[in-house]
Design a protein around this motif. Structure first.
Motif, PDB file in Angstrom:
ATOM      1  N   ARG A 274      -1.929  -3.084  -8.626  1.00 51.06           N
ATOM      2  CA  ARG A 274      -2.443  -1.821  -8.073  1.00 51.06           C
ATOM      3  C   ARG A 274      -2.019  -0.633  -8.932  1.00 51.06           C
ATOM      4  O   ARG A 274      -2.801   0.292  -9.158  1.00 51.06           O
TER       5      ARG A 274
ATOM      6  N   HIS B  76       2.768   1.646  -3.340  1.00 47.60           N
ATOM      7  CA  HIS B  76       1.859   2.071  -4.411  1.00 47.60           C
ATOM      8  C   HIS B  76       1.698   3.583  -4.419  1.00 47.60           C
ATOM      9  O   HIS B  76       1.811   4.247  -5.450  1.00 47.60           O
ATOM     10  N   TRP B  77       1.486   4.140  -3.241  1.00 48.99           N
ATOM     11  CA  TRP B  77       1.341   5.604  -3.130  1.00 48.99           C
ATOM     12  C   TRP B  77       2.653   6.310  -3.461  1.00 48.99           C
ATOM     13  O   TRP B  77       2.666   7.328  -4.154  1.00 48.99           O
ATOM     14  N   LEU B  78       3.766   5.740  -3.006  1.00 47.81           N
ATOM     15  CA  LEU B  78       5.056   6.391  -3.157  1.00 47.81           C
ATOM     16  C   LEU B  78       5.540   6.366  -4.606  1.00 47.81           C
ATOM     17  O   LEU B  78       5.960   7.398  -5.162  1.00 47.81           O
TER      18      LEU B  78
ATOM     19  N   LEU C 152       3.950   6.024  -7.384  1.00 45.67           N
ATOM     20  CA  LEU C 152       3.151   6.763  -8.368  1.00 45.67           C
ATOM     21  C   LEU C 152       3.730   8.151  -8.619  1.00 45.67           C
ATOM     22  O   LEU C 152       3.490   8.750  -9.673  1.00 45.67           O
ATOM     23  N   ARG C 153       4.512   8.655  -7.667  1.00 47.54           N
ATOM     24  CA  ARG C 153       5.137   9.968  -7.848  1.00 47.54           C
ATOM     25  C   ARG C 153       6.083   9.990  -9.046  1.00 47.54           C
ATOM     26  O   ARG C 153       6.332  11.045  -9.630  1.00 47.54           O
TER      27      ARG C 153
ATOM     28  N   ARG D  33       0.828  -1.212   0.000  1.00 46.53           N
ATOM     29  CA  ARG D  33       0.000   0.000   0.000  1.00 46.53           C
ATOM     30  C   ARG D  33       0.858   1.255   0.000  1.00 46.53           C
ATOM     31  O   ARG D  33       0.611   2.192  -0.768  1.00 46.53           O
ATOM     32  N   HIS D  34       1.876   1.281   0.862  1.00 45.46           N
ATOM     33  CA  HIS D  34       2.734   2.457   0.943  1.00 45.46           C
ATOM     34  C   HIS D  34       3.544   2.628  -0.346  1.00 45.46           C
ATOM     35  O   HIS D  34       3.695   3.746  -0.862  1.00 45.46           O
TER      36      HIS D  34
ATOM     37  N   THR E 122      -4.624   1.854 -10.988  1.00 41.29           N
ATOM     38  CA  THR E 122      -4.628   3.304 -10.791  1.00 41.29           C
ATOM     39  C   THR E 122      -4.433   4.033 -12.108  1.00 41.29           C
ATOM     40  O   THR E 122      -5.062   5.073 -12.355  1.00 41.29           O
TER      41      THR E 122
END
Length: 327
Positions: free
Chosen positions: A310, A289-291, A293-294, A286-287, A314
């Motif tokens: 994931r 995936h968010w990171l 994407l930057r 999860r972390h 997105t």
């Protein structure tokens, strides 16, 4: 060299009181025979150094004797002002005291060190928090600092990451300022020392009495060990990724310099387009995936499959948001 050592010996006796020849030799990193010669030289120069005989003996200065020499070189005096952090001092309730101490130190310095120290203060400034983040709100830092200093128990309500707040009876051993955030090292409810973020203390009350701080507790050593363990616990998984050429700096900024450098150092050879495959430590899918994407289209996740899926999902959602249909 010897003059500097003699002054160091004098200041050690002045600040610590009675010390044995063995203790002085260890502090000064010289032989015991050299300590004997240095003490004799100080006595010959009129410094009232006395030797107490017996098992509890050692060298000491005559009661009430204080040297007016501070022994600071220009560089040492400058470093003291560079190390001054008015923001943290003010947070601890010592802003006025720190300013007064700085003023008194400046007044006591000889002309050359005073000039260098003043220039250092004018030309260098330390700002602890990173960009785009303010310092933590720490309404109970004063109570924590008082508990640390006076060895007083602290009853606190602490906001954990979990679903509820907890009550703790803490024996605070020390405070650490890390990246603009204050951390309390304390033994709570009779357990081993643990680390608490001071900004997450939502209620605190000093209790009467004093607790015994372990004599062998070393705050700096504890924090160094804690930091290593924290990083090991944080990065429990790994991702295999491909990254485009020219994004090394952005990768370091995104995942952290230490992690980025280590991953790039272990990267495979570049393909015909300059892309390289490397392994990145991650906290969780999860972390990551968010990171990641930057980094946009300059990175492709190969493994694990859950993270790749994931990222792909997105991207599809973003395409729909911007009116781009998959071909």
């Amino acid at each position: 060299m010897r003059a500097s050592r003699l002054l160091s010996l004098l200041l050690l006796l002045q600040t610590r009181g009675r010390m044995t020849a063995t203790e002085l030799s260890q502090e000064l990193e010289v032989s015991i025979r050299t300590v004997y010669r240095d003490v004799e030289a100080l006595s010959s120069a009129g410094v009232p150094v006395y030797a107490d005989r017996g098992p509890a003996g050692g060298y000491r200065l005559l009661d009430g004797y204080r040297t007016r020499l501070n022994g600071l070189t220009a560089q040492e005096a400058s470093s003291l002002f560079l190390a001054g952090l008015p923001g943290p001092a003010a947070e601890l309730g010592l802003g006025e005291e720190a300013a007064n101490a700085e003023l008194k130190l400046l007044a006591a310095l000889p002309p050359e060190p005073r000039f260098h120290a003043a220039r250092m203060r004018e030309r260098f400034h330390l700002d602890v928090p990173g960009w785009y983040r303010g310092a933590d709100g720490v309404p109970f830092l004063g109570e924590v600092a008082e508990a640390v200093w006076d060895q007083r128990p602290l009853r606190m309500t602490y906001r954990r990451w979990g679903p509820r707040d907890v009550e703790r009876l803490a024996h605070p051993y020390g405070l650490v300022l890390k990246g603009g955030a204050w951390y309390m090292v304390a033994a709570a409810d009779g357990g081993a020392p643990r680390t608490y973020r001071v900004s997450r203390i939502i209620a605190a009350r000093l209790l009467d009495g004093r607790f015994e701080r372990p004599g062998d507790f070393d705050l700096a050593a504890y924090w160094e060990s804690y930091a290593v363990d924290f990083q090991a616990r944080m990065y429990t998984a790994e991702a295999l990724v491909r990254v485009a050429p020219g994004i090394e700096d952005m990768l370091r900024y995104t995942v952290g310099a230490e992690i980025g450098d280590a991953a790039l150092a272990g990267a495979g050879p570049p393909d015909e387009h300059g892309w390289v495959v490397l392994r990145l430590p991650i906290e969780s899918v999860r972390h990551a995936h968010w990171l990641l994407l930057r980094l946009g289209a300059d990175i492709e996740v190969l493994e694990p499959a859950e993270l790749r899926d994931r990222m792909a999902a997105t991207i599809v959602q973003l395409g729909g948001l911007y009116g781009v249909r998959p071909s």
